[in-house]
Structure formats: structure tokens, C-alpha cells
Write an enzyme that holds these catalytic residues in place. Structure first.
Site: not given
Length: 192
Positions: A7, A139, A67
Site C-alpha cells: 500500500d 497502512d 494498490e
């Protein structure tokens, strides 16, 4: 199969590693890479890149999932996020790993069942799917969610082909949201 979920972010990049055996998921490790705010952008990107390389060396994942960037109202923030994504994407590519990208809504829908789930909902579902996982930051939970999403679609891809679950954003117009944000940031910097 061992999967690495990422991420990306310039300040904090979450990462998570899971093992997949059929329908079983097992938590391996997770954490958050933090870049040093006082350094230049180039030095911060190098910190992220080297951090991801070190994670890959330590855990030896077979594939990586990242992502995708969402475009926000601030072109400068979007540009910095894009730079961080680039640094993070290079690390697994450098190790000849397959890298798949997923839109944030795709990750949320796969893990939570709703494409607009909030961070708390993601953390709850990640904990249910990976009971051994303990994460210090949202996160890291988001990165584990990306890995879980990839595990779901990776099995389908092996059975039905490479296009299953992969975002269609790149098949849209050549000037998508990210490109528009970069152009806006450049225009702003040039005073146009």
C-alpha cells in the site's frame, strides 16, 4: 504461493506477506516503511525502494500486488503518491516478480464486501481472515488486504486467464486521472 501486498505512500508504505495454500491464507509478516520527512524526495523514494527490496529478500514472495493510485483534489499530493508508487513498483519488478495492481475499491469489495468500506472495516476483516496478524498501522492492514485480494484473484487467474480481477483503468483514455494530475501539477509549477 507466497504473496506480498503493498500500500504505497510517500510518508508510510504498508506491506504484508501471506502464504496461500488452496483456500487457506496464513499471515507471515507485515509492517510499515517510513520515509524520512527531512530528506529530499529522491532520497525518500530510495528509502522506500530499498525497504521493499529488503522485505523481498527477507520473505521471498512469489508475486506482488500493489494498490493503484487514487486521484485526489491536490495535484501535488497525487504526484508524490505516484512517485512513491513508482519506487515501490520497481523493487519487485527488479526481482523479476509478477506485479499486479488493484483499484482501492476492488480491494475493499473483495475483502469487506463493500467497495467503499472504511479503514476500521478493513482492519476487522483482515483480522478475521488472518487471525494471527497483528498490525501497528492501518497502512499495514491495507497492505494485507491487497495481498488477500490478490490471493483471491490469483487463483482465478491460474484457472481462467491473466485478465481476471485486473483493473481496467489503463484501458481507458490515454489521459487518465493520474496523467491529468501530473499535467495539472506541472502547469502549476510553471505558473500557467
Amino acid at each position: 504461493m507466497r504473496l506480498l501486498g503493498l500500500d504505497p505512500g510517500l510518508r508510510f508504505t504498508g506491506w504484508g506477506v501471506i502464504d496461500v495454500d488452496g483456500n487457506r491464507l496464513r499471515h507471515v509478516a507485515n509492517g510499515t516503511l517510513k520515509s524520512t520527512a527531512s530528506l529530499s524526495i529522491a532520497e525518500r523514494l530510495l528509502e522506500l525502494h530499498d525497504g521493499v527490496l529488503e522485505i523481498i529478500e527477507r520473505h521471498r514472495p512469489d508475486e506482488a500486488a500493489v494498490e493503484e493510485t487514487f486521484v485526489n483534489k491536490n495535484p501535488e499530493s497525487t504526484l508524490k503518491l505516484g512517485l512513491a508508487r513508482g519506487a515501490v513498483l520497481l523493487a519487485p519488478a527488479k526481482k523479476d516478480m509478477r506485479v499486479t495492481e488493484y483499484a482501492p475499491n476492488r480491494v475493499k469489495k473483495t475483502v469487506v464486501g463493500a467497495g467503499h468500506a472504511n479503514k476500521d472495516q478493513i482492519q476487522v476483516m483482515v483480522t478475521k481472515l488472518l487471525p494471527d496478524a497483528a498490525f501497528e498501522t492501518p497502512d499495514a492492514a491495507d497492505a494485507l488486504a491487497v495481498a488477500i485480494c490478490h490471493a483471491h484473484f490469483a487463483q482465478s487467474r491460474h484457472a481462467f486467464g491473466d485478465a481476471v480481477g485486473v483493473s481496467r483503468i489503463r484501458k481507458q483514455s490515454a489521459t487518465g486521472g493520474y496523467e491529468k494530475a501530473v499535467q495539472a501539477a506541472l502547469r502549476k509549477e510553471m505558473g500557467l
